[in-house]
Each structure stands twice: as structure tokens, then as C-alpha cells.
Scaffold this active site. Structure first.
Site, short mmCIF file in Angstrom:
data_model
loop_
_atom_site.label_atom_id
_atom_site.label_comp_id
_atom_site.label_asym_id
_atom_site.label_seq_id
_atom_site.Cartn_x
_atom_site.Cartn_y
_atom_site.Cartn_z
N TYR B 127 0.83 -1.21 0.00
CA TYR B 127 0.00 0.00 0.00
C TYR B 127 0.87 1.26 0.00
CZ TYR B 127 -3.92 -3.01 1.74
OH TYR B 127 -4.88 -3.96 1.92
N SER B 128 1.54 1.51 1.15
CA SER B 128 2.24 2.78 1.34
C SER B 128 3.39 2.96 0.38
CB SER B 128 2.79 2.87 2.76
OG SER B 128 1.76 2.89 3.69
N SER B 160 5.65 -5.45 5.74
CA SER B 160 6.05 -6.56 6.60
C SER B 160 5.98 -7.84 5.80
CB SER B 160 5.09 -6.69 7.79
OG SER B 160 5.03 -5.48 8.48
N GLU B 243 -8.60 -5.23 8.23
CA GLU B 243 -7.34 -5.06 8.94
C GLU B 243 -7.58 -4.40 10.30
OE1 GLU B 243 -4.42 -3.08 6.60
OE2 GLU B 243 -2.91 -3.12 8.17
#
Lengths: 368, 405
Positions: B127-128, B160, B243
Site C-alpha cells: 500500500y504505502s 512486513s 485489517e
């Protein structure tokens, strides 16, 4: 009314809220706070009819036989409306002091009229310095024949001006004891104190050989029980008032336009409001939890009560302070109600000890 | 497959208990894995749980479920929890499988749902980006259609598990001529290919839990597109909702492994051990730090009670802010207790190491998952109903959106 369910308790809170929405409007508060007595006897009578003045008084004496959780619920509503009344002094502090002392004769004599709202009783627990601690007591009691004579000063007496009966903590030969005194008796001189919070009534009372009747029971333990219930009541008042204060501030932020935008769209305002929501919701949780633990007589009640005492005091003072800031210039005027809440917050934060003392007590209760 | 007949709570409880009694023999402790890869024993167990239809009981029978209500599914979860057995209730917790089932193509579901429930494939979140943190809609990684696949170029960060993942849930820009939320698409990007380079990111704490992912001409088959082209923002909201619902309140403590008191508040025990418990100023700070923790626990309990009574509580949205405050304050008080000793670290100074680690790692909560400031915006707007911050880039083509360097 003993041990209400959660739904019944919130119905009680709502019923008091509805009454106060009608009878304790901002205009009512402003008018009442400038009167001599500082409360509306008509409204007091209506609260008595609802059972609020006798909430913690046993049913045998005309009360509702309810407990800390019901007191907390009512005080949330009272705090939100800035109710001017002797509720805390008479219906909580004095009523609980009498219950905890357990002197049946005194209870039979005083409680029925207190429950009915006919008699206002207050407790004079501090000396001139206004510290609610054992060492602060400066009134002495000398045995005179079958009765007692009181000498000394009790100050910061809640609703002293309104009291029909005083319960005075004094030093007797055999230690601290509680005495019943008629405020109109010879040897009692009572002076109303000028208060920062105009909705609050405090008195300084000088006893010069005032005739007194001793009330049986373990005095200091009973005083502590009364103060603990008063702290729970105060926590409820603070939580309810903080929530109301946040509500009207958020409304203002939605409707006040500057730079072509509602000020609530600016992050500086939005972030303060979000932080205050955390403060007020935490205060509500802490107040209700303390009430529940005290009601159960739980081992951790002391920790819960002292946590609520400083968390709610700090939340209310911060909410009112930030509310003034968020309103800007209008809140700097007497005409706006923000200062009424700010004054109540600063006053509540000093009754029965300030936050540092409660934090210390909290830590001790945790074994440190 | 047919829908299972309705069962009573009691029959369900008996069935799951009996099944656990027959099948659950415990698992060997996993050897230091960071939780991103399952051991062969874990995989074998999960396969059994899936086969017995305990893994996703709320899902329809056609997709390995039982079509049960939330209340009945929780009976199963409670029985598994009581036995200490993992794998049940993934329809609540398995971010990957839920997103895939809700938004994926038939082909991708057939291929991956089962392996995801069995944890046979590893996953990560792409995502980021360095230029798009809290403002995720500002991503600049691009995916371009070429025949029956997409070609992806860009850079992701805070990933991660990237090193072991088989797939990354990727948001990429597929249209630069529409406003920023509208030109984003959502893919399952195969990670094990030459165009995907994973570099560990050294964090403020000196650990490396996260990675940067450099994507150069990597390939995604068209069937790995979730929902429609340009509909990625809505898939992302679905995935983020899952999430958030599984992000527990579990904040990490120290890392030294030094024993902490089980009977006393850790801060009090630390102050006692350091001989600092008599300091009146410190006592005030101690009380306040402990109070923050207790108040958060009371808020959570009240929110749960409200929820049980059918009313929602604004308190739920306050947990993240509260947790930031708790962690930063705890670190500050720990440091105050230790004084000069907090200058040190290493095996001989575990208390200092814990305090210093906490001071740094507290930012994990106050920046991660959207900064506290973004959280305050959300609370202000969604809970308190304050007007939205004007967004200057909401309605203009992304190509024209100003970006920093």
C-alpha cells in the site's frame, strides 16, 4: 429503588435530564445563582417527588434505598445542566454520613425529612484551611452535663447557608466525633463565603459554646465513606458537565465561520475536539466504574474512586478551558455560558481534595 | 455442496468440542519464526480445520463455510480459544482471504482461497509509498495493461513479510487522467519474480520488521485484478476494514526479556526496584501513567457493554489515540525512574534497554496505521460530525496533482 438495572438507571438519568432541560436552563441557572439561597426550592421539591433527594436513604426512612451507581447517574444529568442545589451536600454527603454512622436515633430523627426534601442537612468536616483530612479538623467538643458545647471554626461548609441542621466533625475527649447542631442556636455564627463559582454555596461557621448533640458511630470511618460517595457523585457531575460542554463547543465549531469555512474544519480545532472526546469519554468510564466498585464494596473500590476523582476533575477542567479557547472572544464575555462551566470545573476540582492528593491516594491503593 | 441444516447452539458446541477432543493434540512451539510463515505442522492442522469447516463458519457452504450467524460462529471461536487451538474464525480475522472472497475474480478465488486459509501461501501489503503515507490515494506506482497482463513499476514501503511473501496486495495507479481516488486498481501481485526486489528497512529501533519493495516491470496476470479497473479504492476500504477489525490492542512491551512483576503494576515495580518510589514528583507521574492505561481498559469495557446492548459507542474509535498516549507516557516515566541509567543499553542494562526501546517504538502506534493527527481528523469528522478539511486535490486529474520531492 435498590439496585437498578442498567436500563432503569439510564431511564432515571434521562428523567432527571428532561426535568432539568426544562427547569435548569441557562437562564434559570443565571437567575438562581444570584439569589440568596442559591437554589430553586420549587425544583428541589420536584426532585424530591422523583425520589432524587432521598436516593441513598433507606426505604424505611422514606428514601429510595439506591446506591452509588444511581447517585452517579443522577449527577451526570445534574452536572450537564449546572444544577444549583444542595444535592451533593444534603442528599449525598450528609445522608451517607448518617448511614455510615449508623446511629438509629439520629437517622429516625433526620432522614425522613431529608428524603422528602423538607430538611436540608450539611456536614461541616474541615477547619479553616479547607483540607478534607483528619488533621484539618479544628472544632472541639466539651461535655457539658448530658450535652456538648462546640468551639472553633469550620469553613468551606457546602451549602452551610441552606442548612436546617449541621453535622459537625469535632474533637471530643475520646477522639473525633460527629455532632448535630442547630445553625440557629446561640453560639453559632454563620457567614456565607464569596465564591468564585457563583452556583456554589460555601459558609464559614464559628462555634462559641454552641449546644450540640453527639451522634454515635465511628466518626472518621463514616466521614471517609461519605467523602467517597461524594467523590463518586462529583465525578459523575464532572463527567456529565464535561460532555455537555464539549457538545455545545462542537456545535459552535460547526456553525461559526471564519476565513470562509466553519472553524471546525480547521485541524487545530478538530484535533482539540478529538482530544476532548477522549477526555470526556474516559471521565464517564471512570465515574461509572468507581460507582460500580463502591456499590459492590469491592476491594479495589478505593483505587477506582481516587482514579475517578482526578481523572474526572482533570477532564472537566481541561474541557472547559479548551472550550473557552475554541469559542474565542465570545467565551470571554459574561453573556456566554462557557465561564459558568469553567467556574464549576475549577471549583469541583478543589472540593474534597485536589488531583495531586487523589493521584497519591490512587498509588497507595495500588500498594505503592 | 448443500447448505448445512440449522443447528442449535448446544448441538454446535457439542459438535465442535467433540471434534477438538478427537483431533487437537497441540502443536510444537514454532522456532523463532516472526509469525509470517507457518510450520508444516501448523499447515497440516489448518488443512484439517478447513476441511471440517471450522475455519470460516460465517462463509457460505460453497466456500468452505457453514453459513452460520456471527453469534454461532463465535461459539466455535470460543471453543477453539478454550482449547488453545488456532485456525477457527478466519472469516473475521483473515484479511487476505476475506478481501479475496469479497472482491476477487472467480479464477483467483479458485486458485488461492483454500491455500490462504491453510496458510500455504505467504502474503504482504503493498500500500504505502515514500510519497504516499497517510494520504494513500496519492500513490504513484503504476500498472499498465499489456495484452492479458499488467506491467507494474514503482516503489512501496513499510511492507512486513515481503521477503517470504508469495503475493502482495497491491494498489497501483491505472488511470492518471481522473481524480486521485478514481484511477487506482487493486491486484494480487506475484512476489517471486525478477521485477520485485525486497530490501529490509532499518528502523528507528535498530530492528528490521519492514521492507522497501522496488518494482520494475513486474508482471500481474489480468485475472489477479480485484473488482473493476479503477475500482481499487473501494477494494482497499474493504481490506482496511478487515485489517482494523483484527488489529488488537496488544502493544509491544520491552524486548530485553527481563522479567516483569506479575502481581504489581510494572511501573510501580520498576520504581521500587530503582529505589525511586518515594519521590513525590515521580509518584504523580506514575499515577498518571497508570491511570491512562486503566482508563483505556475501562473505555474498552464500556464500549463492549454498549455494543452488547445494541448501541454503538464512540469510545471504540478512541483506542488508538489512547494507546499512543499510554505508550509515550510510559516510556517517559520509565526513563524518569531510571535517570542517568537510561544513557546505557546492552545486556547488562535491560531496564534501560526496555525504556529506550519503548520510547522509540511508541511511534509505531502514533505514526503507523495513519498518524494520530489523521486519527483526530477521523474522530472529528466521523464521530463528532465536524466539517471535512477541504481537499484541494479531490476533483482534479491525478496528473495535475502537485507532489513534493
Amino acid at each position: 429503588m435498590a439496585s437498578l438495572s442498567a436500563e432503569e438507571r439510564s431511564a432515571l438519568r434521562d428523567a432527571v435530564s428532561r426535568l432539568l432541560a426544562d427547569k435548569s436552563t441557562e437562564a434559570d441557572v443565571r437567575r438562581t445563582m444570584e439569589t440568596e439561597t442559591g437554589y430553586d426550592s420549587g425544583l428541589w421539591g420536584q426532585l424530591a417527588e422523583m425520589g432524587v433527594t432521598g436516593l441513598v436513604i433507606e426505604e424505611a426512612y422514606g428514601g429510595a434505598g439506591a446506591g452509588p451507581m444511581e447517585v452517579e447517574a443522577v449527577m451526570e444529568a445534574a452536572g450537564a445542566a449546572l444544577l444549583c442545589s444542595p444535592l451533593l451536600a444534603s442528599s449525598v454527603l450528609a445522608a451517607e454520613l448518617l448511614r455510615a454512622l449508623g446511629d438509629e436515633d439520629a437517622k429516625a430523627r433526620l432522614l425522613p425529612d431529608m428524603a422528602a426534601g423538607k430538611t436540608i442537612v450539611t456536614a461541616a468536616l474541615t477547619g479553616d484551611a479547607g483540607t478534607w483530612v483528619e488533621d484539618g479538623v479544628s472544632v472541639t467538643a466539651d461535655a457539658v452535663d448530658e450535652a456538648f458545647a462546640l468551639n472553633g471554626v469550620a469553613s468551606y461548609v457546602l451549602n452551610g447557608q441552606n442548612a436546617d441542621v449541621l453535622l459537625v466533625l469535632a474533637r471530643a475527649d475520646d477522639g473525633l466525633a460527629v455532632f448535630e447542631v442547630d445553625p440557629k442556636a446561640d453560639g453559632v455564627s454563620l457567614a456565607g463565603l464569596p465564591t468564585f463559582d457563583h452556583t456554589l454555596r460555601l459558609a464559614r461557621i464559628t462555634f462559641s459554646g454552641a449546644p450540640a448533640r453527639r451522634i454515635g458511630g465511628a466518626a472518621w470511618r463514616a466521614v471517609q465513606a461519605a467523602i467517597d460517595l461524594a467523590l463518586v457523585a462529583l465525578a459523575g457531575e464532572q463527567a456529565g458537565a464535561a460532555q455537555r460542554c464539549l457538545d455545545f463547543t462542537v456545535d459552535y465549531a460547526k456553525n461559526r465561520y471564519q476565513f470562509g469555512r466553519a472553524i471546525g474544519s480547521f485541524q487545530a480545532i478538530k484535533h482539540m475536539a478529538a482530544d476532548l472526546l477522549l477526555e470526556t469519554e474516559s471521565a464517564i468510564s471512570a465515574a461509572r466504574h468507581a460507582a460500580a466498585r463502591l456499590a459492590e464494596g469491592a476491594a479495589d473500590a478505593e483505587a477506582a474512586v481516587s482514579l475517578a476523582a482526578f481523572a474526572c476533575a482533570d477532564a472537566f477542567t481541561r474541557t472547559t478551558a479548551d472550550a473557552v479557547q475554541m469559542h474565542g472572544g465570545i467565551a470571554f464575555t459574561w453573556a456566554h455560558p462557557a465561564h459558568l462551566y469553567l467556574r464549576r470545573a475549577r471549583a469541583d476540582a478543589q472540593l474534597f481534595g485536589a488531583s495531586p492528593a487523589h493521584r497519591e491516594r490512587f498509588l497507595k491503593a495500588l500498594g505503592a | 455442496m448443500t447448505q448445512a441444516a440449522p443447528v442449535t447452539d448446544e448441538a454446535l458446541r457439542e459438535e465442535v468440542r467433540a471434534w477438538l477432543a478427537d483431533n487437537w493434540k497441540g502443536l510444537p512451539r514454532s522456532g523463532g519464526g516472526a509469525g509470517w510463515t507457518a510450520s508444516p505442522e501448523q499447515k497440516a492442522w489448518l488443512a484439517k480445520v478447513v476441511e471440517a469447516r471450522w475455519a470460516v463458519p460465517r462463509w457460505p457452504a460453497a466456500w468452505l463455510g457453514r453459513g452460520l450467524s456471527d453469534a454461532q460462529a463465535r461459539i466455535i471461536e470460543r471453543e477453539f480459544a478454550a482449547a488453545g487451538a488456532p485456525g477457527a474464525g478466519q472469516d473475521r480475522t483473515n484479511l487476505w482471504a476475506n478481501t479475496l472472497l469479497a472482491c476477487g475474480t472467480e479464477a483467483l478465488k479458485q486458485k488461492l482461497v483454500l491455500p490462504l486459509l491453510r496458510q500455504e501461501v505467504g502474503m504482504c501489503l503493498l500500500y504505502s509509498e515514500p510519497g504516499a503515507g497517510s494520504d494513500l490515494a496519492g500513490i504513484r506506482t503504476r500498472a499498465e495493461r499489456v495484452g492479458d497482463h499488467f506491467v507494474v513499476n514503482g516503489q512501496k514501503v513499510w511492507t512486513s513479510g515481503a521477503a517470504t511473501a508469495d503475493y502482495g496486495m497491491l494498489i497501483a495507479r491505472t488511470d492518471w487522467d481522473v481524480p486521485k481516488h478514481k484511477g487506482i486498481s487493486f491486484f494480487f501481485l506475484p512476489m517471486k519474480q525478477p521485477g520485485v526486489e525486497v530490501r529490509p528497512l532499518r528502523q528507528i529501533t535498530d530492528e528490521s520488521h519492514f521492507n522497501e519493495v522496488f518494482i520494475t516491470d513486474a508482471i500481474v496476470p489480468a485475472e489477479n485484478l480485484l473488482r473493476d479497473l479503477g475500482d481499487g479504492w473501494s477494494v482497499l476500504q474493504t481490506a482496511l476494514a478487515y485489517e482494523r477489525s483484527v488489529m488488537g490492542e496488544s502493544a509491544r512491551g520491552g524486548r530485553s526479556g527481563a522479567a516483569e512483576s506479575k502481581t504489581e503494576e510494572p511501573l510501580i515495580a520498576l520504581a521500587r526496584e530503582a529505589g525511586a518510589l518515594g519521590d513525590p514528583l515521580l509518584r504523580q507521574d506514575l499515577a498518571q501513567a497508570i491511570a491512562y492505561k486503566r482508563l483505556n481498559a475501562l473505555n474498552t469495557a464500556r464500549a463492549k457493554a454498549d455494543l452488547a446492548q445494541g448501541s454503538s459507542s464512540p469510545v471504540m474509535s478512541l483506542g488508538k489515540l489512547a494507546m499512543s498516549r499510554i505508550l509515550h507516557e510510559e516510556a517517559r516515566v520509565r526513563t524518569a525512574i531510571l535517570g542517568a541509567a537510561s544513557l546505557l543499553e546492552g545486556p547488562d542494562h535491560p531496564r534501560s534497554e526496555d525504556a529506550n526501546f519503548l520510547a522509540l517504538n511508541a511511534y509505531f502506534t502514533s505514526i503507523g496505521g495513519g498518524t494520530d493527527q489523521i486519527q483526530r481528523n477521523i474522530i472529528g469528522e466521523r464521530v463528532l460530525g465536524l466539517p471535512r478539511e477541504p481537499e484541494v486535490d479531490r476533483d482534479i486529474p491525478f496528473r495535475e496533482v502537485r507532489s513534493g520531492r
